[in-house]
Design a protein around this motif. Structure first.
Motif, short mmCIF file in Angstrom:
data_model
loop_
_atom_site.label_atom_id
_atom_site.label_comp_id
_atom_site.label_asym_id
_atom_site.label_seq_id
_atom_site.Cartn_x
_atom_site.Cartn_y
_atom_site.Cartn_z
N UNK A 109 45.28 19.68 91.42
CA UNK A 109 44.60 18.63 90.82
C UNK A 109 43.69 19.06 89.72
N UNK A 110 43.20 20.37 89.80
CA UNK A 110 42.04 20.76 88.75
C UNK A 110 42.82 21.26 87.69
N UNK A 111 44.04 21.52 87.91
CA UNK A 111 44.78 22.44 86.55
C UNK A 111 44.77 21.82 85.33
N UNK A 112 45.10 20.43 85.19
CA UNK A 112 45.15 19.81 83.77
C UNK A 112 43.79 19.83 83.06
N UNK A 113 42.65 19.83 83.78
CA UNK A 113 41.48 19.85 83.09
C UNK A 113 40.76 21.30 83.21
N UNK A 114 41.35 22.20 83.59
CA UNK A 114 40.83 23.44 83.74
C UNK A 114 41.80 24.57 83.05
N UNK A 115 42.55 25.27 83.87
CA UNK A 115 43.40 26.36 83.27
C UNK A 115 44.54 25.73 82.49
N UNK A 116 45.06 24.64 82.76
CA UNK A 116 46.24 24.28 82.06
C UNK A 116 47.40 23.62 83.04
N UNK A 117 47.97 24.72 83.72
CA UNK A 117 49.14 24.62 84.28
C UNK A 117 48.75 24.79 85.83
N UNK A 118 49.70 24.58 86.80
CA UNK A 118 49.36 24.82 88.07
C UNK A 118 49.53 26.71 88.40
N UNK A 119 50.73 27.19 87.74
CA UNK A 119 50.70 28.57 87.69
C UNK A 119 49.44 29.17 87.25
#
Length: 202
Positions: free
Chosen positions: A139-149
């Motif tokens: 849920x956080x990846x798109x606004x944080x590190x970018x990708x799930x991995x």
């Protein structure tokens, strides 16, 4: 990202004794995937955690646990140990009393009267547990590190650094921790989808 709870892991006997990291032995990272919503490459993330420990000078007979848990489990841990509401992305449980008595738990008895008292130097250094919620990471990846991995990689690195004593309680600590995270990600994971600088922690 949540700050680490203070004190030893719940359920761990506290001896008050401390010892140095053993010079010899095997550094082990135990990984468990206890959720089923997102596929987790346990070998990959265990290797990343181990590389971070080695890069930070951990050698010898030491153990770290890396756990990927469900939304509900993380919410329960966050409530019990952080007084938080709902799930968070990562929790670190450092074991501050490094020396674990050998013997039967909970009374620490040896296995028989004919046995010599256990040598504490034979026990591995238990570093602690890093617990990650893949659902929150996704849920956080798109606004944080970018990708799930990339988000999982960031959480692994972040959690391990908390185990080793780094924190982000003030701006200087936060800058130092973020710089170390970026360096370790670049060395052992690769560039994150969000770019060369990981966004500030939530």
């Amino acid at each position: 990202m949540a700050d680490p709870p203070s004190g030893p892991r719940p359920g761990t006997p506290s001896t008050g004794a401390r010892r140095r990291i053993p010079a010899e032995g095997v550094l082990e990272v135990f990984v468990a995937d206890e959720q089923s919503v997102h596929a987790i490459d346990v070998q990959r993330w265990g290797d990343l955690a181990r590389n971070v420990l080695l890069a930070e000078g951990i050698r010898g007979d030491a153990e770290l646990s890396l756990l990927f848990v469900s939304h509900d489990t993380m919410a329960d841990l966050n409530a019990r140990f952080m007084d938080g509401e709902g799930p968070t992305d990562v929790l670190s449980f450092p074991i501050e009393e490094d020396l674990m008595e050998l013997g039967r738990w909970p009374d620490l008895a040896t296995t028989g009267p004919d046995r010599s008292p256990p040598d504490p130097s034979d026990a591995p250094l238990l570093l602690g547990d890093v617990v990650i919620s893949p659902e929150v990471a996704a849920a956080n990846a798109p606004g944080h590190a970018g990708s799930f991995d990339d988000e999982i990689a960031l959480l692994v690195v972040h959690g391990v650094l908390h185990i080793l004593g780094l924190d982000h309680g003030d701006p200087d600590e936060a800058r130092e921790m973020r710089a170390k995270e970026q360096d370790l990600l670049a060395r052992f994971h690769g560039p994150v989808a969000a770019g060369t600088e990981v966004p500030p922690e939530q």
